[in-house]
Design a protein around this motif. Structure first.
Motif, mmCIF file in Angstrom:
data_model
loop_
_atom_site.group_PDB
_atom_site.id
_atom_site.type_symbol
_atom_site.label_atom_id
_atom_site.label_comp_id
_atom_site.label_asym_id
_atom_site.label_seq_id
_atom_site.Cartn_x
_atom_site.Cartn_y
_atom_site.Cartn_z
ATOM 1 N N ILE A 31 0.771 -1.167 -0.132
ATOM 2 C CA ILE A 31 -0.165 0.141 0.100
ATOM 3 C C ILE A 31 0.867 1.265 -0.074
ATOM 4 O O ILE A 31 0.655 2.293 -0.693
ATOM 5 C CB ILE A 31 -0.843 -0.039 1.208
ATOM 6 C CG1 ILE A 31 -2.100 -1.282 1.009
ATOM 7 C CG2 ILE A 31 -1.398 1.345 1.515
ATOM 8 C CD1 ILE A 31 -2.719 -1.153 2.389
ATOM 9 N N GLU A 32 1.918 1.308 0.821
ATOM 10 C CA GLU A 32 2.807 2.588 0.998
ATOM 11 C C GLU A 32 3.487 2.600 -0.637
ATOM 12 O O GLU A 32 4.185 1.651 -1.051
ATOM 13 C CB GLU A 32 3.817 2.152 1.971
ATOM 14 C CG GLU A 32 3.219 2.312 3.453
ATOM 15 C CD GLU A 32 2.364 3.768 3.968
ATOM 16 O OE1 GLU A 32 3.112 4.586 3.291
ATOM 17 O OE2 GLU A 32 1.419 3.741 4.163
ATOM 18 N N ASP A 33 3.707 3.816 -0.750
ATOM 19 C CA ASP A 33 4.520 4.088 -2.066
ATOM 20 C C ASP A 33 5.806 4.672 -1.752
ATOM 21 O O ASP A 33 6.696 4.987 -2.684
ATOM 22 C CB ASP A 33 3.831 5.192 -2.969
ATOM 23 C CG ASP A 33 2.640 4.597 -3.412
ATOM 24 O OD1 ASP A 33 2.378 3.565 -3.841
ATOM 25 O OD2 ASP A 33 1.444 5.670 -3.581
ATOM 26 N N THR A 34 6.502 4.469 -0.343
ATOM 27 C CA THR A 34 7.776 5.138 -0.294
ATOM 28 C C THR A 34 8.845 4.076 -0.374
ATOM 29 O O THR A 34 10.042 4.536 -0.740
ATOM 30 C CB THR A 34 7.798 5.356 1.253
ATOM 31 O OG1 THR A 34 7.448 4.046 2.057
ATOM 32 C CG2 THR A 34 6.823 6.250 2.077
ATOM 33 N N SER A 36 10.942 1.038 -2.881
ATOM 34 C CA SER A 36 10.778 0.677 -4.287
ATOM 35 C C SER A 36 10.299 -0.647 -4.745
ATOM 36 O O SER A 36 9.978 -1.359 -3.642
ATOM 37 C CB SER A 36 12.306 0.499 -4.745
ATOM 38 O OG SER A 36 12.896 -0.306 -4.182
ATOM 39 N N LEU A 37 10.107 -1.004 -5.854
ATOM 40 C CA LEU A 37 9.500 -2.324 -6.229
ATOM 41 C C LEU A 37 10.294 -3.645 -5.604
ATOM 42 O O LEU A 37 9.898 -4.571 -5.092
ATOM 43 C CB LEU A 37 9.196 -2.460 -7.525
ATOM 44 C CG LEU A 37 8.535 -4.041 -8.233
ATOM 45 C CD1 LEU A 37 7.157 -3.943 -7.437
ATOM 46 C CD2 LEU A 37 8.445 -4.012 -9.460
ATOM 47 N N ALA A 38 11.490 -3.348 -5.658
ATOM 48 C CA ALA A 38 12.425 -4.341 -5.345
ATOM 49 C C ALA A 38 12.531 -4.781 -4.131
ATOM 50 O O ALA A 38 12.677 -5.761 -3.412
ATOM 51 C CB ALA A 38 14.017 -3.976 -5.932
ATOM 52 N N VAL A 39 12.533 -3.536 -3.259
ATOM 53 C CA VAL A 39 12.169 -3.731 -1.739
ATOM 54 C C VAL A 39 10.955 -4.499 -1.411
ATOM 55 O O VAL A 39 10.925 -5.342 -0.473
ATOM 56 C CB VAL A 39 12.383 -2.258 -1.027
ATOM 57 C CG1 VAL A 39 12.138 -2.421 0.480
ATOM 58 C CG2 VAL A 39 13.838 -1.744 -1.267
ATOM 59 N N LYS A 40 9.738 -3.989 -2.055
ATOM 60 C CA LYS A 40 8.665 -4.894 -1.761
ATOM 61 C C LYS A 40 8.713 -6.199 -2.026
ATOM 62 O O LYS A 40 8.167 -6.966 -1.341
ATOM 63 C CB LYS A 40 7.619 -3.815 -2.375
ATOM 64 C CG LYS A 40 7.247 -2.587 -2.012
ATOM 65 C CD LYS A 40 6.304 -2.044 -2.839
ATOM 66 C CE LYS A 40 5.721 -0.641 -2.508
ATOM 67 N NZ LYS A 40 4.814 0.083 -3.124
ATOM 68 N N ILE A 41 9.151 -6.521 -2.860
ATOM 69 C CA ILE A 41 9.405 -7.874 -3.385
ATOM 70 C C ILE A 41 10.263 -8.595 -2.343
ATOM 71 O O ILE A 41 9.852 -9.799 -1.851
ATOM 72 C CB ILE A 41 10.011 -8.272 -4.909
ATOM 73 C CG1 ILE A 41 8.958 -7.618 -5.810
ATOM 74 C CG2 ILE A 41 10.068 -9.661 -5.252
ATOM 75 C CD1 ILE A 41 9.158 -7.482 -7.282
ATOM 76 N N PHE A 42 11.375 -8.260 -2.180
ATOM 77 C CA PHE A 42 12.137 -8.824 -1.232
ATOM 78 C C PHE A 42 11.658 -8.977 -0.021
ATOM 79 O O PHE A 42 11.735 -10.237 0.631
ATOM 80 C CB PHE A 42 13.618 -7.889 -1.139
ATOM 81 C CG PHE A 42 14.397 -8.430 -0.018
ATOM 82 C CD1 PHE A 42 15.356 -9.620 -0.286
ATOM 83 C CD2 PHE A 42 14.741 -8.047 1.116
ATOM 84 C CE1 PHE A 42 16.099 -10.069 0.591
ATOM 85 C CE2 PHE A 42 15.582 -8.256 2.102
ATOM 86 C CZ PHE A 42 16.302 -9.461 1.912
ATOM 87 N N VAL A 43 11.168 -8.048 0.823
ATOM 88 C CA VAL A 43 10.503 -8.150 1.849
ATOM 89 C C VAL A 43 9.027 -9.117 2.020
ATOM 90 O O VAL A 43 9.189 -10.158 2.891
ATOM 91 C CB VAL A 43 9.929 -6.796 2.557
ATOM 92 C CG1 VAL A 43 9.082 -6.809 3.840
ATOM 93 C CG2 VAL A 43 11.159 -5.769 2.871
ATOM 94 N N THR A 44 8.494 -8.947 0.822
ATOM 95 C CA THR A 44 7.485 -9.970 0.726
ATOM 96 C C THR A 44 7.774 -11.524 0.780
ATOM 97 O O THR A 44 7.393 -12.335 1.648
ATOM 98 C CB THR A 44 6.498 -9.789 -0.581
ATOM 99 O OG1 THR A 44 5.955 -8.422 -0.515
ATOM 100 C CG2 THR A 44 5.677 -10.870 -0.710
ATOM 101 N N ILE A 45 9.130 -11.743 0.087
ATOM 102 C CA ILE A 45 9.604 -13.227 -0.027
ATOM 103 C C ILE A 45 10.142 -13.471 1.082
ATOM 104 O O ILE A 45 9.987 -14.627 1.737
ATOM 105 C CB ILE A 45 10.701 -13.190 -1.217
ATOM 106 C CG1 ILE A 45 9.734 -13.036 -2.758
ATOM 107 C CG2 ILE A 45 11.590 -14.411 -1.156
ATOM 108 C CD1 ILE A 45 10.703 -12.787 -3.734
ATOM 109 N N LEU A 46 10.722 -12.547 1.861
ATOM 110 C CA LEU A 46 11.391 -12.651 3.179
ATOM 111 C C LEU A 46 10.211 -13.175 4.170
ATOM 112 O O LEU A 46 10.496 -14.127 4.892
ATOM 113 C CB LEU A 46 12.409 -11.681 3.675
ATOM 114 C CG LEU A 46 12.887 -11.849 5.058
ATOM 115 C CD1 LEU A 46 13.973 -12.956 4.869
ATOM 116 C CD2 LEU A 46 13.471 -10.344 5.541
#
Length: 145
Positions: A31-34, A36-46
């Motif tokens: 939801i947050e736009d702060t 990057s896409l790479a960080v969102k993907i990494f955190v989701t996978i983690l």
């Protein structure tokens, strides 16, 4: 003989609360736009990997008594204890600290083996587990609390 790990209410509730807290973070990351896409993907996978690991620990814990050893599986983690190295089993107790405690309930068994090693497990029935161990090594000291 195979023994599944007993699950009590306290441990079940604790696991599920932790799991739900971890999983509720994922939608907020997207939801947050702060970030990057790479960080969102990494955190989701983690977070998904951590959640999967927790589920495998909770539902994949069992103990198997073979002719000369106890096989302990705690999710993807596997350990073995030679039955002839067991010195004492303390029944109906809980070990609150320790390096590896492959148990999902309180009031289990503390197995003391080798010179200074001990492990805490929680088979479905402590009595039946002890009976099976004593068939193989009747010299093990049993302490009931």
């Amino acid at each position: 003989m195979k023994f599944k790990s007993r699950k009590d209410v306290l441990n079940t509730v604790t696991y599920w609360i932790c799991l739900l807290l971890i999983l509720t973070v994922i939608p907020f990351i997207w939801i947050e736009d702060t970030e990057s896409l790479a960080v969102k993907i990494f955190v989701t996978i983690l977070l998904t990997a951590v959640s999967s690991f927790m589920i495998s620990l909770f539902y994949g814990t069992f103990y198997e008594i073979n002719s000369d050893e106890i096989l302990i599986q705690n999710g993807p983690i596997i350990g073995k204890i030679k039955i002839d190295s067991i010195k004492e089993i303390i029944s109906n107790t809980t070990m609150w600290v320790g390096f590896w405690k492959p148990a999902t309930a309180m009031n289990g068994l503390i197995i003391k083996y080798n010179k200074f090693d001990e492990i805490y497990i929680s088979p479905k029935t402590n009595k039946k587990f002890i009976e099976e161990i004593l068939k193989i090594n009747p010299e093990i000291k049993i302490t009931r609390k």
